[in-house]
Design an enzyme around this catalytic site. Structure first.
Site, PDB file in Angstrom:
ATOM      1  N   HIS A  42      43.254  49.515  50.766  1.00 29.31           N
ATOM      2  CA  HIS A  42      43.286  49.299  49.509  1.00 29.31           C
ATOM      3  C   HIS A  42      43.425  48.722  48.664  1.00 29.31           C
ATOM      4  CE1 HIS A  42      38.835  47.565  47.754  1.00 29.31           C
ATOM      5  NE2 HIS A  42      39.501  46.942  47.259  1.00 29.31           N
ATOM      6  N   HIS A  44      45.722  45.523  45.614  1.00 30.87           N
ATOM      7  CA  HIS A  44      45.867  44.469  45.778  1.00 30.87           C
ATOM      8  C   HIS A  44      46.991  44.071  44.136  1.00 30.87           C
ATOM      9  CE1 HIS A  44      41.397  43.422  45.185  1.00 30.87           C
ATOM     10  NE2 HIS A  44      41.032  45.130  44.971  1.00 30.87           N
ATOM     11  N   PHE A  45      48.321  43.650  45.315  1.00 28.42           N
ATOM     12  CA  PHE A  45      49.315  43.812  45.768  1.00 28.42           C
ATOM     13  C   PHE A  45      49.713  42.309  44.489  1.00 28.42           C
ATOM     14  CE2 PHE A  45      50.967  46.981  47.568  1.00 28.42           C
ATOM     15  CZ  PHE A  45      50.753  48.241  47.047  1.00 28.42           C
ATOM     16  N   ARG A  46      49.030  41.522  44.069  1.00 27.78           N
ATOM     17  CA  ARG A  46      49.083  40.353  43.530  1.00 27.78           C
ATOM     18  C   ARG A  46      49.423  38.953  43.963  1.00 27.78           C
ATOM     19  NH1 ARG A  46      44.022  42.120  41.128  1.00 27.78           N
ATOM     20  NH2 ARG A  46      44.168  43.131  39.874  1.00 27.78           N
ATOM     21  N   ASN A  76      41.983  38.162  46.999  1.00 28.15           N
ATOM     22  CA  ASN A  76      41.555  37.206  45.798  1.00 28.15           C
ATOM     23  C   ASN A  76      43.404  37.058  45.209  1.00 28.15           C
ATOM     24  OD1 ASN A  76      41.967  40.678  45.582  1.00 28.15           O
ATOM     25  ND2 ASN A  76      40.417  40.354  43.495  1.00 28.15           N
ATOM     26  N   HIS A 167      32.878  43.970  49.521  1.00 28.17           N
ATOM     27  CA  HIS A 167      32.550  44.343  48.408  1.00 28.17           C
ATOM     28  C   HIS A 167      30.728  44.197  47.928  1.00 28.17           C
ATOM     29  CE1 HIS A 167      33.861  44.520  43.577  1.00 28.17           C
ATOM     30  NE2 HIS A 167      32.544  44.254  43.666  1.00 28.17           N
ATOM     31  N   HIS A 221      34.659  51.186  48.448  1.00 27.56           N
ATOM     32  CA  HIS A 221      34.494  51.658  47.052  1.00 27.56           C
ATOM     33  C   HIS A 221      33.077  52.034  47.233  1.00 27.56           C
ATOM     34  CE1 HIS A 221      34.056  47.432  45.968  1.00 27.56           C
ATOM     35  NE2 HIS A 221      34.869  46.900  45.836  1.00 27.56           N
ATOM     36  N   ASP A 294      41.975  50.874  45.948  1.00 29.46           N
ATOM     37  CA  ASP A 294      41.514  49.356  45.240  1.00 29.46           C
ATOM     38  C   ASP A 294      42.602  49.861  43.820  1.00 29.46           C
ATOM     39  OD1 ASP A 294      40.016  46.964  44.280  1.00 29.46           O
ATOM     40  OD2 ASP A 294      38.208  48.803  43.503  1.00 29.46           O
ATOM     41  N   HIS A 298      46.249  45.595  36.060  1.00 26.22           N
ATOM     42  CA  HIS A 298      46.524  44.465  34.683  1.00 26.22           C
ATOM     43  C   HIS A 298      47.370  45.140  33.559  1.00 26.22           C
ATOM     44  CE1 HIS A 298      42.951  42.375  37.047  1.00 26.22           C
ATOM     45  NE2 HIS A 298      42.628  43.534  37.013  1.00 26.22           N
TER      46      HIS A 298
END
Ligand code: DOR
Ligand code: ZN
Length: 416
Positions: A42, A44-46, A76, A167, A221, A294, A298
């Protein structure tokens, strides 16, 4: 060939690890324990869209620092990954970045369920590892909260024998609470707006859909004790469902808002210490099957905005293993459970191909987490300042040996 001698295995045997690579070196591994490398299912490597927060060059280095050699990335992005074309483009971008990084990180991609593109799911079966459903909105614009579309996703996934991961937060409850707390700028309000009821209701809904269609389901999560009870009950009644916990729900709670403010704002939000205790128990007894970071980076600038404007998410890929080893040293976890929750259970649930990557850890090393040593692009962590005992020294991926950075200080001297 590389040989690492005197390494301790979990069964107590002392062995030599032999790597068939092009170098020729012999290393004394005395004092090091051999563990299977971790899988983080899980992240989020953007890429694409938010590379100012993270990309696969910085993220792959961060993974190696934590003994992680396989990741599963979330959809996402900007744009969200919701079509066959998006998915192929994303694969290409990642492969180029990993090639530049020189790190053969193993990776798989989630496909984002979107009501306008449900017909795409069948096309991506061979290219995506699972389907991600945002039942409540979070970072990005993915959301499926209407009954017909949710039914359709669970039905299609069951027909295709694809795994659905949710989610699970109820969008209507969050919306109502947002109105109730509008104008409130206390970051702690986040746990009230995204209330435990919102999570519980969505988990109930997802489990009943999985039962209805026979869909393989993962609840991501998990944050409350009630969700754990629902998961336990569903498993007992034969639903094919598994549960994930994130490190921030194990290592942080609502008590951390006063120190960290919006930096620890995350979806689902931090919960009470008694939820935290329940999650540890559920992990240890096997009700919760696996850990996913997760990892949701940012920038410090973005996270320093006031509550209401700051984005939700906590980076942690790089500190997962030290946090867990420290928990083992404190008696909250044992190494066998760590291996199940970060490797073997994930391989089974996501049906991943086998490999023999390893990480060598020094259970005695004590180091202090500090932002300046981090490899993730955002370079901050809510765990900074913690003294952790148990750090990885070497990561082995595809027979290649990566020696990890040594700049951390500690009361126990470095062995290498
Ligand atoms: O806090 C979160 N941040 N939760 C999510 O579901 C998404 C993530 C992100 O991508 O920033
Ligand atoms: Zn996430």
């Amino acid at each position: 060939m590389t040989v690492i001698n005197n390494v301790l295995k979990l069964d107590g045997a002392i062995v030599s690890v032999i790597l068939s690579n092009h170098s020729s070196q012999e290393i004394d591994g005395k004092g090091l324990t051999l563990l299977p490398a971790l899988i983080d299912p899980h992240v989020h490597f953007r890429v694409p869209g938010d590379e100012h927060k993270e990309n696969w060059l910085s993220a792959s280095q961060a993974c190696i620092e934590s003994g992680i050699t396989t990741v599963i990335d979330m959809p996402n992005n900007r744009p969200s990954c919701t079509t066959f074309e998006d998915l192929l483009l994303k694969h290409k971008l990642i492969q180029n970045q990993l090639h530049s990084a020189g790190i053969p990180l193993r990776y798989f991609l989630y496909f984002g369920a979107d009501r306008r593109h449900l017909g795409e799911i069948a096309k991506v079966k061979k290219h995506a590892i699972a389907i991600k459903v945002f039942m409540g909105s979070s970072t990005g614009n993915l959301l499926i909260d209407d009954e017909p579309s949710l039914n359709e996703v669970f039905r299609i996934a069951a027909d295709l024998d694809m795994l659905v991961s949710v989610h699970a937060e109820d969008e209507n409850i969050i919306r109502d609470n947002k109105l109730r707390y509008s104008g409130c700028n206390d970051p702690a309000a986040h746990s009230k707006i995204r209330s435990r009821d919102a999570a519980i209701k969505a988990v109930e809904r997802a489990i009943s859909l999985a039962a209805k269609y026979g869909t393989r389901l993962c609840i991501l999560h998990m944050s409350t004790k009630e969700e754990v009870a629902l998961l336990r009950q569903a498993k007992l009644s034969g639903v094919n469902v598994h549960g994930e916990v994130a490190p921030h729900h194990l290592f942080l709670s609502t008590e951390d808002y006063s120190n960290w403010g919006t930096k620890v704002q995350v979806n689902p939000p931090l919960r009470e210490p008694e939820d935290q205790e329940c999650l540890w128990r559920a992990l240890n007894e096997g009700t919760i099957d696996f850990i996913g970071t997760d990892h949701a980076p940012h920038t410090l600038q973005e996270k320093s905005l006031p509550y209401g404007q700051a984005p939700s998410g906590i980076p942690s890929v790089e500190l997962l293993l030290p946090l867990l080893l420290d928990a083992c040293n404190k008696g909250k976890l044992n190494l066998q459970t760590l291996v199940k929750a970060t490797r073997t259970n994930i391989e089974k649930i996501f049906r991943l191909p086998p490999h023999d990557d390893y990480v060598l850890v020094d259970m005695k090393a004590v180091k202090t987490v500090s932002d300046e040593n981090l490899k993730t692009k955002c370079r901050w962590s809510p765990y900074s300042g913690r003294h952790l005992q148990g750090w990885p020294n070497f990561t082995i991926i595809d027979q290649k040996l990566f020696q990890l950075k040594k700049e951390k200080s500690g009361s126990c001297p470095q062995k290498h």
